[in-house]
Design a protein around this motif. Sequence first.
Motif, PDB file in Angstrom:
ATOM      1  N   ILE A  37       0.737  -1.270   0.092  1.00 37.14           N
ATOM      2  CA  ILE A  37      -0.073   0.038   0.072  1.00 37.14           C
ATOM      3  C   ILE A  37       1.073   1.151   0.161  1.00 37.14           C
ATOM      4  O   ILE A  37       0.715   2.260  -0.665  1.00 37.14           O
ATOM      5  CB  ILE A  37      -1.023   0.047   1.388  1.00 37.14           C
ATOM      6  CG1 ILE A  37      -1.932  -1.061   1.190  1.00 37.14           C
ATOM      7  CG2 ILE A  37      -1.770   1.440   1.284  1.00 37.14           C
ATOM      8  CD1 ILE A  37      -2.797  -1.159  -0.112  1.00 37.14           C
ATOM      9  N   ARG A  38       1.923   1.360   0.579  1.00 40.25           N
ATOM     10  CA  ARG A  38       2.645   2.492   0.985  1.00 40.25           C
ATOM     11  C   ARG A  38       3.377   2.755  -0.483  1.00 40.25           C
ATOM     12  O   ARG A  38       3.363   3.853  -1.045  1.00 40.25           O
ATOM     13  CB  ARG A  38       3.969   2.071   1.779  1.00 40.25           C
ATOM     14  CG  ARG A  38       3.714   2.458   3.313  1.00 40.25           C
ATOM     15  CD  ARG A  38       4.159   1.814   4.324  1.00 40.25           C
ATOM     16  NE  ARG A  38       5.825   2.001   4.549  1.00 40.25           N
ATOM     17  CZ  ARG A  38       6.667   1.701   5.398  1.00 40.25           C
ATOM     18  NH1 ARG A  38       6.102   1.017   6.470  1.00 40.25           N
ATOM     19  NH2 ARG A  38       7.873   2.040   5.273  1.00 40.25           N
ATOM     20  N   ARG A  39       3.880   1.735  -1.380  1.00 44.82           N
ATOM     21  CA  ARG A  39       4.510   1.747  -2.591  1.00 44.82           C
ATOM     22  C   ARG A  39       3.376   2.325  -3.551  1.00 44.82           C
ATOM     23  O   ARG A  39       3.619   3.159  -4.361  1.00 44.82           O
ATOM     24  CB  ARG A  39       5.130   0.607  -3.135  1.00 44.82           C
ATOM     25  CG  ARG A  39       6.527   0.271  -2.765  1.00 44.82           C
ATOM     26  CD  ARG A  39       7.091  -1.081  -3.562  1.00 44.82           C
ATOM     27  NE  ARG A  39       6.751  -2.252  -3.042  1.00 44.82           N
ATOM     28  CZ  ARG A  39       6.776  -3.048  -2.143  1.00 44.82           C
ATOM     29  NH1 ARG A  39       7.631  -2.278  -1.046  1.00 44.82           N
ATOM     30  NH2 ARG A  39       6.508  -4.047  -1.817  1.00 44.82           N
ATOM     31  N   ARG A  48       1.931  11.612  -0.434  1.00 42.99           N
ATOM     32  CA  ARG A  48       2.888  11.363   0.621  1.00 42.99           C
ATOM     33  C   ARG A  48       2.399  11.505   1.927  1.00 42.99           C
ATOM     34  O   ARG A  48       1.420  11.910   2.247  1.00 42.99           O
ATOM     35  CB  ARG A  48       3.943  12.822   0.623  1.00 42.99           C
ATOM     36  CG  ARG A  48       4.442  13.218  -0.948  1.00 42.99           C
ATOM     37  CD  ARG A  48       5.515  11.795  -1.133  1.00 42.99           C
ATOM     38  NE  ARG A  48       5.964  12.076  -2.744  1.00 42.99           N
ATOM     39  CZ  ARG A  48       5.347  11.290  -3.660  1.00 42.99           C
ATOM     40  NH1 ARG A  48       4.728  10.391  -3.724  1.00 42.99           N
ATOM     41  NH2 ARG A  48       6.288  11.680  -4.643  1.00 42.99           N
ATOM     42  N   PHE A  49       2.913  10.804   2.868  1.00 42.26           N
ATOM     43  CA  PHE A  49       2.608  10.370   3.931  1.00 42.26           C
ATOM     44  C   PHE A  49       3.395  10.087   5.196  1.00 42.26           C
ATOM     45  O   PHE A  49       4.703  10.275   4.864  1.00 42.26           O
ATOM     46  CB  PHE A  49       1.673   9.159   3.858  1.00 42.26           C
ATOM     47  CG  PHE A  49       2.411   8.187   3.109  1.00 42.26           C
ATOM     48  CD1 PHE A  49       3.197   7.224   3.900  1.00 42.26           C
ATOM     49  CD2 PHE A  49       2.352   7.783   1.727  1.00 42.26           C
ATOM     50  CE1 PHE A  49       4.132   6.284   3.134  1.00 42.26           C
ATOM     51  CE2 PHE A  49       2.928   6.779   1.006  1.00 42.26           C
ATOM     52  CZ  PHE A  49       4.018   6.132   1.824  1.00 42.26           C
ATOM     53  N   ARG A  50       3.056  10.069   6.398  1.00 42.04           N
ATOM     54  CA  ARG A  50       3.877   9.593   7.567  1.00 42.04           C
ATOM     55  C   ARG A  50       3.425   8.330   7.746  1.00 42.04           C
ATOM     56  O   ARG A  50       2.419   7.917   7.760  1.00 42.04           O
ATOM     57  CB  ARG A  50       3.576  10.884   8.604  1.00 42.04           C
ATOM     58  CG  ARG A  50       3.914  12.295   8.240  1.00 42.04           C
ATOM     59  CD  ARG A  50       5.588  12.458   7.954  1.00 42.04           C
ATOM     60  NE  ARG A  50       5.820  13.768   7.631  1.00 42.04           N
ATOM     61  CZ  ARG A  50       6.415  13.879   6.469  1.00 42.04           C
ATOM     62  NH1 ARG A  50       6.322  12.807   5.662  1.00 42.04           N
ATOM     63  NH2 ARG A  50       6.637  15.072   6.260  1.00 42.04           N
ATOM     64  N   LEU A  73      -0.388   4.658   7.833  1.00 39.61           N
ATOM     65  CA  LEU A  73      -0.238   5.728   6.913  1.00 39.61           C
ATOM     66  C   LEU A  73      -0.925   6.650   7.536  1.00 39.61           C
ATOM     67  O   LEU A  73      -2.107   6.536   7.425  1.00 39.61           O
ATOM     68  CB  LEU A  73      -0.536   5.440   5.484  1.00 39.61           C
ATOM     69  CG  LEU A  73       0.484   4.432   4.502  1.00 39.61           C
ATOM     70  CD1 LEU A  73       0.216   3.226   4.992  1.00 39.61           C
ATOM     71  CD2 LEU A  73       0.202   4.524   3.177  1.00 39.61           C
ATOM     72  N   VAL A  74      -0.518   8.106   7.597  1.00 37.78           N
ATOM     73  CA  VAL A  74      -1.047   9.346   8.031  1.00 37.78           C
ATOM     74  C   VAL A  74      -0.627  10.389   6.953  1.00 37.78           C
ATOM     75  O   VAL A  74       0.300  10.668   6.408  1.00 37.78           O
ATOM     76  CB  VAL A  74      -0.680   9.724   9.245  1.00 37.78           C
ATOM     77  CG1 VAL A  74      -1.274  11.150   9.748  1.00 37.78           C
ATOM     78  CG2 VAL A  74      -0.633   8.574  10.263  1.00 37.78           C
ATOM     79  N   PHE A  75      -1.852  11.068   6.420  1.00 37.13           N
ATOM     80  CA  PHE A  75      -2.024  11.976   5.574  1.00 37.13           C
ATOM     81  C   PHE A  75      -2.402  13.440   6.149  1.00 37.13           C
ATOM     82  O   PHE A  75      -3.708  13.608   5.984  1.00 37.13           O
ATOM     83  CB  PHE A  75      -2.926  11.739   4.382  1.00 37.13           C
ATOM     84  CG  PHE A  75      -2.477  10.406   3.477  1.00 37.13           C
ATOM     85  CD1 PHE A  75      -1.717  10.487   2.509  1.00 37.13           C
ATOM     86  CD2 PHE A  75      -2.996   9.111   4.004  1.00 37.13           C
ATOM     87  CE1 PHE A  75      -1.384   9.167   1.903  1.00 37.13           C
ATOM     88  CE2 PHE A  75      -2.615   8.229   3.623  1.00 37.13           C
ATOM     89  CZ  PHE A  75      -1.851   8.022   2.350  1.00 37.13           C
ATOM     90  N   SER A 119      -1.672  17.004  -4.565  1.00 39.83           N
ATOM     91  CA  SER A 119      -1.216  18.328  -4.548  1.00 39.83           C
ATOM     92  C   SER A 119      -0.111  18.661  -5.642  1.00 39.83           C
ATOM     93  O   SER A 119       0.425  17.784  -6.177  1.00 39.83           O
ATOM     94  CB  SER A 119      -0.362  18.535  -3.080  1.00 39.83           C
ATOM     95  OG  SER A 119      -1.043  18.228  -2.058  1.00 39.83           O
ATOM     96  N   PRO A 120      -0.437  19.935  -6.309  1.00 43.74           N
ATOM     97  CA  PRO A 120       0.611  20.149  -7.300  1.00 43.74           C
ATOM     98  C   PRO A 120       2.048  20.138  -6.814  1.00 43.74           C
ATOM     99  O   PRO A 120       2.278  20.649  -5.617  1.00 43.74           O
ATOM    100  CB  PRO A 120       0.297  21.596  -7.914  1.00 43.74           C
ATOM    101  CG  PRO A 120      -0.862  22.013  -6.799  1.00 43.74           C
ATOM    102  CD  PRO A 120      -1.329  20.921  -6.008  1.00 43.74           C
TER     103      PRO A 120
END
Length: 139
Positions: free
Chosen positions: A27-29, A37-39, A51-53, A137-138
């Motif tokens: 899922i991360r990939r 992009r995530f933490r 995963l945190v957005f 996001s751009p």
Amino acid sequence: MTLGIDPDRSRQMALIRSTDTKPEMTIRRLAHTLGYRFRLHRKDLPGRPDLVFPSRRAVIFVSGCWWHGHSCKRGARVPKTNATYWKAKIARNVERDAASLAALEATGWRALVIWECELKHVDDLTRRLREFLGPQSPS
């Protein structure tokens, strides 16, 4: 054997990972490839999401079907040994997961649970991620 703890079983259980599992890495990939992009594993959020957005106030949990009591074939398996213990353990996991999701929602976070069995359908996963996270996001 002390206190009824089987050293062989203990050694086996210690090998089971809770983070960086194959389903989570998949899922991360996928999310990264899609431009998100995530933490990872923020300890200050209920349930410590995989995963945190933060900018989207969104989190994703990648759950193993058996460990978290999913209704699929894999999640419905009953262990052959110590079944009473495992049924209670999985029931506690399900309760804890529900409480974490409710706590996140109460604080304004959106959550998506992706089950291990869903990883076979990459096109569906891609669509679900895009619907849940919205446009990238751009850069």
